[in-house]
Design a protein around this motif. Structure first.
Motif, PDB file in Angstrom:
ATOM      1  N   GLY A  70      -4.050   3.365 -10.078  1.00  0.00           N
ATOM      2  CA  GLY A  70      -5.499   2.544 -10.279  1.00  0.00           C
ATOM      3  C   GLY A  70      -5.355   1.031  -9.969  1.00  0.00           C
ATOM      4  O   GLY A  70      -6.250   0.385  -9.370  1.00  0.00           O
ATOM      5  N   LEU A  71      -4.223   0.577 -10.170  1.00  0.00           N
ATOM      6  CA  LEU A  71      -3.988  -0.888  -9.649  1.00  0.00           C
ATOM      7  C   LEU A  71      -3.162  -1.068  -8.249  1.00  0.00           C
ATOM      8  O   LEU A  71      -2.486  -1.798  -8.145  1.00  0.00           O
ATOM      9  CB  LEU A  71      -3.124  -1.506 -10.677  1.00  0.00           C
ATOM     10  N   GLY A  72      -3.169   0.186  -7.726  1.00  0.00           N
ATOM     11  CA  GLY A  72      -2.943   0.103  -6.129  1.00  0.00           C
ATOM     12  C   GLY A  72      -1.534   0.503  -5.802  1.00  0.00           C
ATOM     13  O   GLY A  72      -1.074   0.614  -4.475  1.00  0.00           O
ATOM     14  N   VAL A  73      -0.750   1.052  -6.979  1.00  0.00           N
ATOM     15  CA  VAL A  73       0.467   1.331  -6.444  1.00  0.00           C
ATOM     16  C   VAL A  73       0.605   2.730  -5.784  1.00  0.00           C
ATOM     17  O   VAL A  73      -0.061   3.700  -6.146  1.00  0.00           O
ATOM     18  CB  VAL A  73       1.524   1.392  -7.863  1.00  0.00           C
ATOM     19  N   ARG A  74       1.336   2.771  -4.513  1.00  0.00           N
ATOM     20  CA  ARG A  74       1.172   3.952  -3.795  1.00  0.00           C
ATOM     21  C   ARG A  74       1.903   5.291  -4.709  1.00  0.00           C
ATOM     22  O   ARG A  74       2.868   5.309  -5.308  1.00  0.00           O
ATOM     23  CB  ARG A  74       2.097   4.025  -2.609  1.00  0.00           C
ATOM     24  N   ARG A  75       0.967   6.385  -4.715  1.00  0.00           N
ATOM     25  CA  ARG A  75       1.247   7.576  -5.219  1.00  0.00           C
ATOM     26  C   ARG A  75       2.640   8.139  -4.817  1.00  0.00           C
ATOM     27  O   ARG A  75       3.320   8.699  -5.872  1.00  0.00           O
ATOM     28  CB  ARG A  75       0.071   8.507  -5.392  1.00  0.00           C
ATOM     29  N   GLU A  76       2.909   8.173  -3.768  1.00  0.00           N
ATOM     30  CA  GLU A  76       4.068   8.689  -3.088  1.00  0.00           C
ATOM     31  C   GLU A  76       5.176   8.027  -3.568  1.00  0.00           C
ATOM     32  O   GLU A  76       6.523   8.592  -3.483  1.00  0.00           O
ATOM     33  CB  GLU A  76       3.977   9.018  -1.584  1.00  0.00           C
ATOM     34  N   LYS A  77       5.274   6.691  -4.080  1.00  0.00           N
ATOM     35  CA  LYS A  77       6.427   5.944  -4.416  1.00  0.00           C
ATOM     36  C   LYS A  77       6.585   6.361  -6.043  1.00  0.00           C
ATOM     37  O   LYS A  77       7.532   5.620  -6.923  1.00  0.00           O
ATOM     38  CB  LYS A  77       6.214   4.505  -4.173  1.00  0.00           C
ATOM     39  N   LEU A  78       5.656   7.094  -6.726  1.00  0.00           N
ATOM     40  CA  LEU A  78       6.032   7.468  -7.945  1.00  0.00           C
ATOM     41  C   LEU A  78       6.282   8.916  -8.416  1.00  0.00           C
ATOM     42  O   LEU A  78       5.616   9.714  -7.716  1.00  0.00           O
ATOM     43  CB  LEU A  78       4.525   7.128  -8.762  1.00  0.00           C
ATOM     44  N   ARG A  79       7.014   9.055  -9.329  1.00  0.00           N
ATOM     45  CA  ARG A  79       7.130  10.608  -9.560  1.00  0.00           C
ATOM     46  C   ARG A  79       7.598  10.527 -11.173  1.00  0.00           C
ATOM     47  O   ARG A  79       8.023   9.513 -11.931  1.00  0.00           O
ATOM     48  CB  ARG A  79       8.353  11.049  -8.877  1.00  0.00           C
ATOM     49  N   PHE A  80       7.565  11.718 -11.990  1.00  0.00           N
ATOM     50  CA  PHE A  80       7.780  12.033 -13.129  1.00  0.00           C
ATOM     51  C   PHE A  80       9.183  12.450 -13.385  1.00  0.00           C
ATOM     52  O   PHE A  80       9.870  13.446 -12.380  1.00  0.00           O
ATOM     53  CB  PHE A  80       6.963  13.003 -14.094  1.00  0.00           C
TER      54      PHE A  80
ATOM     55  N   LEU B 201       1.257  -9.704   0.669  1.00  0.00           N
ATOM     56  CA  LEU B 201       1.444  -9.183  -0.540  1.00  0.00           C
ATOM     57  C   LEU B 201      -0.045  -8.508  -0.780  1.00  0.00           C
ATOM     58  O   LEU B 201      -1.101  -9.300  -1.065  1.00  0.00           O
ATOM     59  CB  LEU B 201       1.773 -10.255  -1.527  1.00  0.00           C
ATOM     60  N   ARG B 202      -0.285  -7.284  -0.926  1.00  0.00           N
ATOM     61  CA  ARG B 202      -1.049  -6.640  -1.023  1.00  0.00           C
ATOM     62  C   ARG B 202      -1.557  -6.419  -2.420  1.00  0.00           C
ATOM     63  O   ARG B 202      -1.763  -5.136  -2.999  1.00  0.00           O
ATOM     64  CB  ARG B 202      -1.357  -5.434  -0.301  1.00  0.00           C
ATOM     65  N   PHE B 203      -1.700  -7.309  -3.270  1.00  0.00           N
ATOM     66  CA  PHE B 203      -1.849  -7.194  -4.731  1.00  0.00           C
ATOM     67  C   PHE B 203      -3.367  -6.707  -4.945  1.00  0.00           C
ATOM     68  O   PHE B 203      -4.196  -7.068  -4.360  1.00  0.00           O
ATOM     69  CB  PHE B 203      -1.743  -8.556  -5.474  1.00  0.00           C
ATOM     70  N   HIS B 204      -3.647  -5.697  -5.969  1.00  0.00           N
ATOM     71  CA  HIS B 204      -4.832  -5.575  -6.495  1.00  0.00           C
ATOM     72  C   HIS B 204      -5.300  -6.567  -6.746  1.00  0.00           C
ATOM     73  O   HIS B 204      -4.805  -7.506  -7.562  1.00  0.00           O
ATOM     74  CB  HIS B 204      -4.710  -4.363  -7.778  1.00  0.00           C
ATOM     75  N   PRO B 205      -6.836  -6.954  -6.513  1.00  0.00           N
ATOM     76  CA  PRO B 205      -7.408  -8.292  -6.820  1.00  0.00           C
ATOM     77  C   PRO B 205      -7.429  -8.635  -8.271  1.00  0.00           C
ATOM     78  O   PRO B 205      -7.376  -9.691  -8.840  1.00  0.00           O
ATOM     79  CB  PRO B 205      -9.002  -7.957  -6.505  1.00  0.00           C
TER      80      PRO B 205
END
Ligand SMILES: [Zn+2]
Length: 457
Positions: free
Chosen positions: A240-250, A356-360
Protein backbone atom coordinates in the motif's frame (compact mmCIF):
# COMPACT_ATOMS: atom_id res chain seq x y z
CA UNK A 1 25.99 -5.05 -8.75
CA UNK A 2 24.29 -5.56 -5.40
CA UNK A 3 27.36 -4.36 -3.52
CA UNK A 4 27.41 -1.28 -5.72
CA UNK A 5 23.73 -0.65 -5.00
CA UNK A 6 24.39 -0.66 -1.25
CA UNK A 7 27.40 1.65 -1.70
CA UNK A 8 25.26 4.01 -3.78
CA UNK A 9 22.48 4.06 -1.18
CA UNK A 10 24.92 4.69 1.70
CA UNK A 11 26.54 7.47 -0.28
CA UNK A 12 23.24 9.09 -1.28
CA UNK A 13 22.02 8.84 2.32
CA UNK A 14 25.14 10.66 3.51
CA UNK A 15 25.32 13.22 0.70
CA UNK A 16 21.70 14.34 0.95
CA UNK A 17 21.44 14.29 4.74
CA UNK A 18 19.40 11.14 5.37
CA UNK A 19 21.87 9.12 7.47
CA UNK A 20 25.30 9.88 8.95
CA UNK A 21 27.70 7.59 10.83
CA UNK A 22 27.44 8.35 14.57
CA UNK A 23 30.14 10.55 16.17
CA UNK A 24 31.79 10.76 12.78
CA UNK A 25 34.32 13.47 13.68
CA UNK A 26 35.79 11.01 16.21
CA UNK A 27 35.97 8.17 13.71
CA UNK A 28 32.44 6.89 14.29
CA UNK A 29 31.13 4.09 16.48
CA UNK A 30 30.61 0.61 15.02
CA UNK A 31 27.25 0.25 13.31
CA UNK A 32 25.65 3.25 15.02
CA UNK A 33 23.99 5.86 12.81
CA UNK A 34 22.40 9.28 13.12
CA UNK A 35 19.42 10.41 11.06
CA UNK A 36 19.89 13.80 9.41
CA UNK A 37 17.21 16.33 8.40
CA UNK A 38 15.70 14.21 5.62
CA UNK A 39 16.26 10.93 7.49
CA UNK A 40 14.35 12.03 10.57
CA UNK A 41 11.51 13.35 8.38
CA UNK A 42 11.31 10.03 6.53
CA UNK A 43 11.50 8.09 9.79
CA UNK A 44 8.73 10.17 11.40
CA UNK A 45 6.53 9.70 8.33
CA UNK A 46 6.98 5.91 8.33
CA UNK A 47 6.24 5.72 12.05
CA UNK A 48 3.17 7.90 11.57
CA UNK A 49 1.93 5.79 8.64
CA UNK A 50 2.25 2.68 10.83
CA UNK A 51 0.55 4.37 13.81
CA UNK A 52 -2.28 5.68 11.63
CA UNK A 53 -2.99 2.24 10.16
CA UNK A 54 -2.58 0.28 13.36
CA UNK A 55 -3.93 2.61 16.09
CA UNK A 56 -5.65 5.73 14.80
CA UNK A 57 -7.87 4.08 12.18
CA UNK A 58 -8.90 1.18 14.41
CA UNK A 59 -11.25 0.75 17.35
CA UNK A 60 -9.54 -2.37 18.66
CA UNK A 61 -5.95 -1.16 19.23
CA UNK A 62 -4.62 1.39 21.71
CA UNK A 63 -1.17 2.96 22.07
CA UNK A 64 1.46 2.85 24.80
CA UNK A 65 4.86 4.41 25.47
CA UNK A 66 6.60 2.43 28.19
CA UNK A 67 10.03 3.25 29.61
CA UNK A 68 13.26 1.81 28.19
CA UNK A 69 14.48 0.98 31.70
CA UNK A 70 12.44 -1.64 33.51
CA UNK A 71 12.63 -3.67 36.70
CA UNK A 72 15.20 -6.45 36.12
CA UNK A 73 12.62 -9.04 37.21
CA UNK A 74 10.86 -8.39 33.88
CA UNK A 75 13.84 -9.89 32.03
CA UNK A 76 14.05 -12.80 34.41
CA UNK A 77 10.37 -13.60 33.78
CA UNK A 78 10.57 -13.10 30.02
CA UNK A 79 13.53 -15.47 29.73
CA UNK A 80 15.92 -12.83 28.39
CA UNK A 81 18.36 -13.03 31.32
CA UNK A 82 18.92 -16.73 30.74
CA UNK A 83 18.15 -17.34 27.12
CA UNK A 84 18.83 -14.17 25.11
CA UNK A 85 22.35 -15.22 24.16
CA UNK A 86 24.61 -15.90 21.20
CA UNK A 87 27.36 -18.55 21.22
CA UNK A 88 30.75 -16.80 21.03
CA UNK A 89 34.38 -17.71 20.52
CA UNK A 90 37.45 -15.47 20.80
CA UNK A 91 40.68 -15.74 18.85
CA UNK A 92 43.55 -16.27 21.30
CA UNK A 93 46.03 -14.40 19.07
CA UNK A 94 44.26 -11.45 17.43
CA UNK A 95 41.48 -11.20 20.10
CA UNK A 96 38.74 -10.93 17.48
CA UNK A 97 35.33 -12.27 18.47
CA UNK A 98 33.09 -14.48 16.32
CA UNK A 99 29.66 -16.09 16.41
CA UNK A 100 30.42 -19.79 16.82
CA UNK A 101 27.32 -20.81 14.88
CA UNK A 102 28.40 -18.64 11.93
CA UNK A 103 31.89 -20.17 11.90
CA UNK A 104 30.46 -23.68 12.04
CA UNK A 105 28.03 -22.92 9.23
CA UNK A 106 30.76 -21.37 7.10
CA UNK A 107 33.16 -24.26 7.58
CA UNK A 108 30.48 -26.84 6.84
CA UNK A 109 29.82 -25.06 3.58
CA UNK A 110 33.42 -24.79 2.47
CA UNK A 111 34.39 -28.36 3.31
CA UNK A 112 32.74 -30.86 0.97
CA UNK A 113 31.09 -33.79 2.72
CA UNK A 114 31.02 -32.07 6.08
CA UNK A 115 27.39 -30.93 5.81
CA UNK A 116 25.91 -33.97 7.54
CA UNK A 117 28.49 -33.91 10.29
CA UNK A 118 29.46 -30.36 11.29
CA UNK A 119 33.02 -30.23 12.59
CA UNK A 120 33.79 -29.29 16.16
CA UNK A 121 34.75 -25.70 16.93
CA UNK A 122 38.13 -26.98 18.19
CA UNK A 123 38.99 -27.91 14.61
CA UNK A 124 38.32 -24.42 13.35
CA UNK A 125 40.98 -21.70 13.27
CA UNK A 126 40.47 -17.93 13.34
CA UNK A 127 39.27 -16.85 9.87
CA UNK A 128 41.24 -13.58 10.19
CA UNK A 129 44.68 -14.71 11.41
CA UNK A 130 44.55 -18.50 11.64
CA UNK A 131 45.00 -18.38 15.42
CA UNK A 132 43.57 -20.77 17.97
CA UNK A 133 40.00 -20.17 19.22
CA UNK A 134 38.64 -20.36 22.76
CA UNK A 135 35.78 -22.65 23.79
CA UNK A 136 32.23 -21.50 23.08
CA UNK A 137 30.73 -19.16 25.68
CA UNK A 138 27.13 -17.91 25.85
CA UNK A 139 27.10 -14.14 25.55
CA UNK A 140 24.01 -12.20 26.68
CA UNK A 141 22.85 -9.61 24.16
CA UNK A 142 21.33 -7.20 26.67
CA UNK A 143 23.14 -3.94 27.48
CA UNK A 144 23.73 -3.81 31.20
CA UNK A 145 24.05 -0.71 33.38
CA UNK A 146 23.54 0.38 36.99
CA UNK A 147 20.81 2.61 38.39
CA UNK A 148 21.61 5.00 41.20
CA UNK A 149 24.91 5.70 42.95
CA UNK A 150 25.84 2.15 44.01
CA UNK A 151 27.21 -0.37 41.55
CA UNK A 152 26.21 -3.73 42.95
CA UNK A 153 23.95 -6.63 42.02
CA UNK A 154 20.84 -4.89 43.37
CA UNK A 155 21.32 -1.83 41.15
CA UNK A 156 21.68 -3.72 37.85
CA UNK A 157 19.40 -2.47 35.06
CA UNK A 158 19.15 -3.36 31.40
CA UNK A 159 18.33 -1.38 28.29
CA UNK A 160 15.26 -3.16 26.91
CA UNK A 161 16.00 -5.59 24.05
CA UNK A 162 12.38 -5.39 22.84
CA UNK A 163 9.41 -3.10 23.45
CA UNK A 164 6.97 -6.01 23.80
CA UNK A 165 7.60 -6.65 27.51
CA UNK A 166 6.52 -3.09 28.37
CA UNK A 167 3.18 -4.00 26.80
CA UNK A 168 2.78 -7.29 28.69
CA UNK A 169 3.49 -5.79 32.11
CA UNK A 170 0.90 -3.05 31.41
CA UNK A 171 -1.78 -5.51 30.26
CA UNK A 172 -3.91 -5.17 33.42
CA UNK A 173 -3.54 -1.38 33.53
CA UNK A 174 -4.84 -1.10 29.99
CA UNK A 175 -7.69 -3.58 30.39
CA UNK A 176 -8.86 -1.64 33.45
CA UNK A 177 -8.50 1.86 32.01
CA UNK A 178 -9.36 1.53 28.31
CA UNK A 179 -12.44 -0.70 28.63
CA UNK A 180 -11.23 -2.69 25.61
CA UNK A 181 -12.68 -6.16 25.15
CA UNK A 182 -10.79 -9.08 23.70
CA UNK A 183 -9.83 -9.25 20.88
CA UNK A 184 -7.82 -6.04 21.20
CA UNK A 185 -4.25 -4.88 20.76
CA UNK A 186 -1.63 -2.60 22.32
CA UNK A 187 0.92 -0.91 20.06
CA UNK A 188 4.12 0.92 20.80
CA UNK A 189 7.07 2.34 18.90
CA UNK A 190 10.38 2.97 20.63
CA UNK A 191 14.08 2.33 20.97
CA UNK A 192 15.45 -1.10 21.80
CA UNK A 193 19.05 -2.22 22.30
CA UNK A 194 20.86 -5.46 21.52
CA UNK A 195 24.59 -5.92 21.88
CA UNK A 196 24.88 -7.74 18.54
CA UNK A 197 28.22 -9.42 17.89
CA UNK A 198 27.94 -9.04 14.17
CA UNK A 199 25.87 -5.98 13.27
CA UNK A 200 26.03 -4.82 9.70
CA UNK A 201 24.52 -4.12 6.30
CA UNK A 202 24.19 -0.40 7.10
CA UNK A 203 21.04 0.19 9.20
CA UNK A 204 19.70 -3.37 8.69
CA UNK A 205 21.21 -4.71 11.92
CA UNK A 206 22.31 -2.17 14.53
CA UNK A 207 22.79 -2.28 18.29
CA UNK A 208 20.45 0.64 18.91
CA UNK A 209 17.28 0.52 16.85
CA UNK A 210 13.63 1.47 16.88
CA UNK A 211 10.85 -1.08 16.96
CA UNK A 212 7.19 -0.79 16.09
CA UNK A 213 5.51 -3.64 17.90
CA UNK A 214 1.89 -4.58 18.48
CA UNK A 215 0.60 -7.29 20.79
CA UNK A 216 -2.87 -8.47 19.81
CA UNK A 217 -4.66 -10.33 22.62
CA UNK A 218 -7.15 -12.99 21.52
CA UNK A 219 -9.19 -15.82 22.98
CA UNK A 220 -7.31 -19.16 22.75
CA UNK A 221 -8.74 -21.08 19.82
CA UNK A 222 -9.15 -17.96 17.67
CA UNK A 223 -5.38 -17.40 17.47
CA UNK A 224 -4.79 -19.22 14.15
CA UNK A 225 -7.38 -17.06 12.40
CA UNK A 226 -5.97 -13.84 13.83
CA UNK A 227 -2.47 -14.92 12.87
CA UNK A 228 -3.56 -15.14 9.23
CA UNK A 229 -5.19 -11.74 9.49
CA UNK A 230 -2.05 -9.97 10.78
CA UNK A 231 0.23 -11.82 8.42
CA UNK A 232 -1.75 -10.46 5.47
CA UNK A 233 -1.93 -7.02 7.04
CA UNK A 234 1.89 -6.79 6.95
CA UNK A 235 2.03 -7.48 3.23
CA UNK A 236 -0.81 -5.06 2.47
CA UNK A 237 0.79 -2.27 4.48
CA UNK A 238 4.06 -2.35 2.56
CA UNK A 239 2.49 -2.75 -0.89
CA UNK A 240 0.00 0.00 0.00
CA UNK A 241 2.97 2.30 0.53
CA UNK A 242 4.40 1.43 -2.86
CA UNK A 243 6.89 -1.38 -2.15
CA UNK A 244 7.01 -3.76 -5.12
CA UNK A 245 5.11 -7.01 -4.48
CA UNK A 246 7.75 -9.12 -6.24
CA UNK A 247 10.42 -7.96 -3.77
CA UNK A 248 8.37 -9.27 -0.83
CA UNK A 249 7.69 -12.82 0.30
CA UNK A 250 6.67 -14.80 3.38
CA UNK A 251 9.06 -17.12 5.16
CA UNK A 252 7.54 -19.73 7.46
CA UNK A 253 9.85 -20.69 10.34
CA UNK A 254 10.14 -24.50 10.52
CA UNK A 255 8.51 -25.95 13.65
CA UNK A 256 11.78 -27.29 15.10
CA UNK A 257 13.43 -23.84 14.91
CA UNK A 258 10.68 -21.83 16.64
CA UNK A 259 11.46 -19.84 19.78
CA UNK A 260 10.37 -21.57 22.97
CA UNK A 261 7.34 -19.27 23.34
CA UNK A 262 6.14 -19.43 19.76
CA UNK A 263 3.48 -21.65 18.22
CA UNK A 264 4.04 -20.21 14.75
CA UNK A 265 6.27 -17.51 13.24
CA UNK A 266 6.15 -16.09 9.72
CA UNK A 267 8.47 -13.35 8.50
CA UNK A 268 7.62 -10.92 5.77
CA UNK A 269 10.93 -10.76 3.89
CA UNK A 270 12.33 -8.21 1.45
CA UNK A 271 14.88 -8.97 -1.22
CA UNK A 272 17.79 -6.80 -0.05
CA UNK A 273 20.90 -6.36 -2.23
CA UNK A 274 22.63 -9.13 -0.22
CA UNK A 275 19.63 -11.50 -0.35
CA UNK A 276 16.26 -12.06 1.32
CA UNK A 277 16.09 -10.68 4.86
CA UNK A 278 13.53 -10.42 7.64
CA UNK A 279 11.47 -7.26 7.55
CA UNK A 280 8.38 -7.84 9.68
CA UNK A 281 7.94 -10.87 11.89
CA UNK A 282 4.56 -12.22 12.91
CA UNK A 283 4.63 -14.55 15.92
CA UNK A 284 1.97 -16.46 17.81
CA UNK A 285 3.45 -16.01 21.31
CA UNK A 286 0.59 -18.01 22.88
CA UNK A 287 -0.05 -17.23 26.56
CA UNK A 288 3.63 -17.59 27.40
CA UNK A 289 4.46 -13.99 28.35
CA UNK A 290 1.36 -13.25 30.43
CA UNK A 291 1.71 -16.57 32.28
CA UNK A 292 5.40 -15.95 32.97
CA UNK A 293 4.70 -12.47 34.34
CA UNK A 294 1.75 -13.73 36.39
CA UNK A 295 3.95 -16.40 37.94
CA UNK A 296 6.93 -14.13 38.64
CA UNK A 297 4.96 -11.13 39.89
CA UNK A 298 2.27 -13.03 41.78
CA UNK A 299 -0.39 -10.93 40.03
CA UNK A 300 -3.42 -12.36 38.27
CA UNK A 301 -3.05 -11.46 34.59
CA UNK A 302 -5.99 -13.42 33.29
CA UNK A 303 -8.89 -11.83 31.44
CA UNK A 304 -12.52 -12.09 32.40
CA UNK A 305 -15.16 -12.05 29.68
CA UNK A 306 -17.98 -9.95 31.15
CA UNK A 307 -20.77 -11.46 29.04
CA UNK A 308 -19.96 -15.14 29.51
CA UNK A 309 -18.16 -14.87 32.85
CA UNK A 310 -15.38 -16.99 31.37
CA UNK A 311 -11.85 -16.43 32.69
CA UNK A 312 -8.70 -17.19 30.67
CA UNK A 313 -5.18 -16.05 29.84
CA UNK A 314 -5.31 -14.63 26.31
CA UNK A 315 -3.08 -15.72 23.45
CA UNK A 316 -0.98 -13.06 21.74
CA UNK A 317 -0.34 -12.45 18.04
CA UNK A 318 2.64 -10.14 17.58
CA UNK A 319 3.52 -8.35 14.35
CA UNK A 320 6.95 -6.77 15.14
CA UNK A 321 8.62 -4.40 12.70
CA UNK A 322 11.97 -2.61 12.87
CA UNK A 323 11.63 1.05 11.90
CA UNK A 324 15.24 1.42 10.70
CA UNK A 325 14.86 -1.71 8.61
CA UNK A 326 11.57 -0.46 7.17
CA UNK A 327 13.28 2.83 6.29
CA UNK A 328 16.10 0.98 4.51
CA UNK A 329 13.49 -1.02 2.59
CA UNK A 330 11.62 2.10 1.44
CA UNK A 331 14.92 3.73 0.47
CA UNK A 332 16.13 0.73 -1.56
CA UNK A 333 12.78 0.08 -3.17
CA UNK A 334 12.28 3.72 -4.18
CA UNK A 335 15.78 4.11 -5.58
CA UNK A 336 16.14 4.34 -9.35
CA UNK A 337 19.04 5.49 -11.50
CA UNK A 338 18.24 6.55 -15.03
CA UNK A 339 21.29 6.38 -17.28
CA UNK A 340 21.36 9.24 -19.75
CA UNK A 341 18.64 11.04 -17.81
CA UNK A 342 14.94 11.35 -18.54
CA UNK A 343 14.78 15.09 -19.14
CA UNK A 344 14.76 15.95 -22.83
CA UNK A 345 14.52 19.71 -22.71
CA UNK A 346 17.68 20.71 -20.87
CA UNK A 347 21.42 20.39 -21.21
CA UNK A 348 21.27 17.74 -18.54
CA UNK A 349 19.64 15.15 -20.77
CA UNK A 350 22.79 13.07 -21.12
CA UNK A 351 23.57 12.87 -17.44
CA UNK A 352 22.71 10.10 -15.05
CA UNK A 353 19.65 10.97 -12.96
CA UNK A 354 18.62 9.60 -9.59
CA UNK A 355 14.99 9.38 -8.52
CA UNK A 356 13.62 8.20 -5.18
CA UNK A 357 10.06 7.14 -5.90
CA UNK A 358 8.73 7.44 -2.34
CA UNK A 359 5.00 7.14 -1.79
CA UNK A 360 3.73 10.73 -1.28
CA UNK A 361 2.63 9.99 2.29
CA UNK A 362 6.14 9.01 3.45
CA UNK A 363 8.32 11.30 1.29
CA UNK A 364 10.44 13.55 3.57
CA UNK A 365 9.47 16.58 1.50
CA UNK A 366 5.96 16.54 0.06
CA UNK A 367 6.18 19.60 -2.13
CA UNK A 368 8.91 21.95 -3.34
CA UNK A 369 8.20 25.54 -4.34
CA UNK A 370 10.41 26.87 -7.10
CA UNK A 371 10.00 30.55 -8.07
CA UNK A 372 11.55 31.28 -11.47
CA UNK A 373 13.62 34.07 -9.95
CA UNK A 374 14.41 35.55 -6.54
CA UNK A 375 12.77 38.93 -7.15
CA UNK A 376 9.72 40.63 -5.72
CA UNK A 377 6.50 39.67 -7.50
CA UNK A 378 7.40 35.97 -7.95
CA UNK A 379 9.07 35.62 -4.56
CA UNK A 380 6.03 37.10 -2.83
CA UNK A 381 3.61 34.72 -4.57
CA UNK A 382 5.89 31.75 -3.85
CA UNK A 383 6.19 32.59 -0.17
CA UNK A 384 2.46 33.03 0.19
CA UNK A 385 1.92 29.55 -1.27
CA UNK A 386 4.57 28.19 1.11
CA UNK A 387 2.76 29.76 4.08
CA UNK A 388 -0.44 27.93 3.13
CA UNK A 389 1.08 24.53 2.33
CA UNK A 390 3.54 24.24 5.23
CA UNK A 391 0.67 24.18 7.72
CA UNK A 392 -0.12 20.68 6.44
CA UNK A 393 2.95 19.27 4.68
CA UNK A 394 6.74 19.40 4.62
CA UNK A 395 7.65 22.07 2.09
CA UNK A 396 11.02 22.85 0.51
CA UNK A 397 11.78 26.23 -1.01
CA UNK A 398 14.46 26.48 -3.69
CA UNK A 399 15.19 29.58 -5.78
CA UNK A 400 18.73 28.86 -7.02
CA UNK A 401 19.92 27.25 -10.25
CA UNK A 402 18.11 26.31 -13.43
CA UNK A 403 14.64 24.80 -13.10
CA UNK A 404 15.95 21.52 -14.55
CA UNK A 405 18.62 21.29 -11.86
CA UNK A 406 16.14 22.14 -9.16
CA UNK A 407 13.77 19.39 -10.37
CA UNK A 408 16.62 16.90 -10.21
CA UNK A 409 17.63 17.95 -6.71
CA UNK A 410 14.05 17.22 -5.62
CA UNK A 411 13.87 13.94 -7.60
CA UNK A 412 16.98 12.75 -5.80
CA UNK A 413 15.36 13.16 -2.37
CA UNK A 414 12.00 11.83 -3.55
CA UNK A 415 9.82 14.97 -3.50
CA UNK A 416 6.63 13.94 -5.34
CA UNK A 417 5.44 17.46 -6.35
CA UNK A 418 7.22 20.61 -7.52
CA UNK A 419 5.42 23.92 -7.91
CA UNK A 420 6.88 26.44 -10.31
CA UNK A 421 5.93 30.07 -9.94
CA UNK A 422 6.58 31.88 -13.25
CA UNK A 423 5.80 35.24 -14.83
CA UNK A 424 2.37 34.08 -16.01
CA UNK A 425 1.47 33.45 -12.36
CA UNK A 426 1.28 37.22 -11.83
CA UNK A 427 -1.64 37.51 -14.25
CA UNK A 428 -3.37 34.13 -14.30
CA UNK A 429 -3.01 33.44 -10.55
CA UNK A 430 -1.95 29.88 -11.36
CA UNK A 431 1.20 27.79 -11.01
CA UNK A 432 2.68 24.75 -12.71
CA UNK A 433 2.69 21.54 -10.69
CA UNK A 434 5.19 18.98 -11.90
CA UNK A 435 4.71 15.35 -10.85
CA UNK A 436 7.93 13.44 -10.05
CA UNK A 437 6.99 10.03 -11.45
CA UNK A 438 5.31 11.04 -14.70
CA UNK A 439 7.09 14.39 -15.15
CA UNK A 440 3.70 15.65 -16.33
CA UNK A 441 3.06 19.33 -15.73
CA UNK A 442 -0.32 20.75 -14.88
CA UNK A 443 -1.48 24.35 -14.57
CA UNK A 444 -3.40 24.76 -11.31
CA UNK A 445 -5.03 27.89 -9.85
CA UNK A 446 -3.15 29.05 -6.75
CA UNK A 447 -6.22 28.68 -4.53
CA UNK A 448 -6.64 25.07 -5.75
CA UNK A 449 -3.07 23.95 -4.99
CA UNK A 450 -3.72 22.72 -1.43
CA UNK A 451 -6.72 20.72 -2.65
CA UNK A 452 -4.64 19.24 -5.46
CA UNK A 453 -1.91 18.02 -3.04
CA UNK A 454 -4.44 16.79 -0.47
CA UNK A 455 -6.07 14.66 -3.15
CA UNK A 456 -2.79 12.84 -3.83
CA UNK A 457 -1.24 12.34 -0.40
ZN1 LIG B 1 42.78 -14.22 14.99
Amino acid sequence: MSEKLMDDIVSLAKRRGFIFPSSEIYGGLGSVYDYGPLGVALKNNIRRAWWTAIVQQRDDIVGLDSAILMNSKVWEASGHLKGFTDPLVDCKSCKRRFRADHLLEASAMTMPGMKEKPIEISHIRCPECGGELTDIRQFNLMFKTHMGPVEDESSVAYLRPETAQGIFVNFSNIVQTSRKKIPFGIAQAGKSFRNEITPGNFIFRTREFEQMEMEFFVKPGTDDEWFEYWKNFMMDWFTGLGVRREKLRFYEHPKEKLSHYSKRTVDLEYEFPWGWGELWGCANRTDFDLKQHAQHSGQDLSYRDETTGEKYVPYVIEPALGLDRALLTFLLDAYEVIEGGRTTTTESNKEQETVLRFHPSIAPVTVAILPLNKKEPLMKIAQEIRGVLNKRWAVAYDDTGSIGRRYRRQDEIGTPYCITVDFDSINDHAVTIRVRDTMKQERVAIDQVAGFIAGKV
